[in-house]
Design an enzyme around this catalytic site. Structure first.
Site: not given
Length: 543
Positions: A186, A253
């Site tokens: 993330d 990401e």
């Protein structure tokens, strides 16, 4: 809420779909201030979702079906309920506990006053409002400020601190030892901040990245994203994963542009894949989509890594709804009942055609849960049900991501469309987000085995993709590719893809037959209808 045993019970659906792996969003202990992306314990399963034993059972079932398991890692920030942050609040300024996070003294509203009432810099949270919150010290006096690029409940870690780096390497080992096959990282372009934390007030959005200003082809990265220092972190993680048997993967990401800059994250000694958000944000437009494909493939070729392709995810309006808007290239941050309502049928037709493009491209294709059912966004979700911190922090000015996170419809005639089990002693609890009534017609049991349904289209595309090794193929642009005319076409491993993004029918070339079509009536009289796509192979007949 859905839980790990529930996922385990549905893994057969993924096996029948034809995918290779499942990526789970965070299931760790969390107060759920941001759907689990505020982690309070990285080594424990939240009781909402089950136990470590439940995770082990999920892993065993997935591996037994030939599915790899990728888990979400959230290294940019923790929950404010994490033991580290609680220790930091109780500790003094300059302490070891505070050095794990980004604590700073405030600026003086009146020079020389020492009041520290102004945040350390002008950075804004991606969820709205300032990126700094002032704490009250243990003695009750106003104290330092801490950085949170997202919600105030998500304090940013200090990745210049070797204690933080060692802790996350240990977290990686914990889950690798437990048999996971990889990590989706993330905010992989975050963590490292520019020295001195300089002011920078330009607008940054999730997925889209930095908003371009006048005369900028590519905006400069903010001082808190895409700093060169993040790459040493991933080189160390690469070495760590290399010590384990089998294929282990790191997926970034990272909201980074241009594509050449994103490719730096997947150099041979760093991560293996990075989400291609430029492709996702291109919309229903042959020139933009074709240009994204070309630039993406060129960038990854420089580092000899595969490209990734994604049309929707948990942070974006579902593409059948985006493509049904009057401008199908827009990227709204949520759709509410006050906004333009998408043309559902047109959006689904375009979404199925876009899937025909995606599944024929070399590299890795990612499917967001429910995409295989053609699910649209929940565009009329009442404000009282919304939970996204971006909706809350902006007081509703940004609709947020709840509309794409609605629980899946498994069975049309079951309570909650089969998402929640029915207890022996009463009614099933309402799902954490309410499902719209129209989801009944999209339910999996209404599509499985039904010719030309969206679910069967995905199954057919994935089967042909695997059989023809399209993921490892090489793309070629044929003469029929005319993006300015709204025609996107390419060939890969003997499959010719034609997507008609124009408003007029497109003639099929001679010497080919239709292998797959985006809809039953996509082809008529030897022509591809507008907003439709086909896969062709050499031969006669089948149109």
């Amino acid at each position: 809420m859905g839980d790990l045993p529930g996922i385990t019970s549905r893994l057969g659906h993924l096996k029948e779909l034809g995918v290779d792996a499942v990526w789970l969003s965070p299931f760790y202990s969390s107060p759920q201030a941001d759907a689990g992306y505020d982690v309070s314990d990285y080594r424990q399963v939240d009781e909402l979702f089950g136990t470590l034993a439940d995770f082990d059972a999920l892993r065993d079932r997935a591996h037994g079906l030939g599915l790899k398991v990728i888990v979400d890692l959230v290294p940019n920030h923790t929950s404010d309920q994490h033991v580290w942050f609680q220790e930091a609040l109780a500790a003094a300024p300059g302490s070891e506990a505070r050095e794990r996070y980004m604590f700073r003294p405030g600026k003086d509203a009146v020079p020389g006053s020492g009041d520290g009432t102004v945040p350390p810099n002008d950075w804004n949270s991606l969820f709205g409002g300032p990126a700094w919150t002032r704490i009250t010290e243990a003695d009750g006096t106003p104290g330092e400020w801490y950085l949170h690029l997202f919600a105030a409940a998500q304090p940013d870690l200090n990745w210049e601190n070797p204690v933080v780096r060692a802790e996350f390497e240990d977290v990686l080992r914990f889950w690798l030892d437990r048999g996971v096959d990889g990590f989706r990282v993330d905010v992989a372009h975050g963590m490292v901040k520019a020295e001195g934390l300089p002011d920078w007030s330009a607008h940054v959005a999730m997925v889209e990245g930095t908003k371009k200003r006048a005369k900028e082809k590519v905006p400069p990265p903010p001082p808190y994203f895409d700093q060169d220092g993040v790459h040493e972190i991933y080189r160390s993680w690469n070495r760590l994963l290399a010590g384990y048997d089998g294929d282990r993967v790191l997926v970034a990401e990272a909201w980074v542009e241009p594509a050449s800059r994103l490719a730096r994250y997947i150099r041979q000694d760093e991560m293996q894949q990075a989400f291609n958000f430029g492709y996702m944000c291109s919309g229903w437009d042959a020139e933009k989509l074709g240009g994204s494909i070309k630039s993406s493939l060129q960038a990854v070729a420089e580092v000899d890594r595969p490209c990734t392709w994604v049309l929707s995810n948990h942070d974006s309006v579902r593409h059948p709804s985006r493509f049904g808007l009057s401008d199908p290239t827009t990227y709204p941050h949520g759709i509410s009942s006050k906004d333009e309502q998408p043309n559902e049928a047109l959006g689904l037709a375009r979404a199925r055609a876009a899937t025909m493009i995606t599944m024929a491209l070399p590299g890795s294709a990612y499917i967001y849960q429910g995409e295989e059912l053609g699910l649209p966004e929940h565009t009329t979700l009442a404000a009282r049900f919304r939970q996204d911190p971006s909706f809350i922090r902006t007081k509703g000015q940004e609709t947020g991501r709840d509309g794409c996170r609605i629980p899946l419809p498994w069975a049309k005639d079951e309570p909650n469309f089969g998402f929640s089990a029915v207890p022996d002693d009463g009614e099933p609890a309402a799902p954490w987000l309410p499902q719209p009534s129209k989801y009944g017609r999209y339910a999996a049991d209404q599509q499985s085995g039904v010719e030309h349904s969206t679910l069967e289209l995905y199954r057919a595309l994935l089967a042909e993709r695997r059989a023809r090794s399209l993921g490892t193929g090489t793309l070629r642009w044929p003469r029929i590719h005319k993006p300015k005319a709204g025609i996107l076409a390419f060939e890969n491993s003997g499959v010719l893809v034609i997507a008609n993004m124009s408003e007029a029918p497109v003639e099929l070339p001679r010497g080919y037959r239709v292998l797959l079509r985006s809809q039953a009536a996509a082809v008529s009289h030897g022509r591809v209808k507008p907003n439709r796509a086909v896969w062709l192979v050499a031969g006669q007949g089948g149109a």
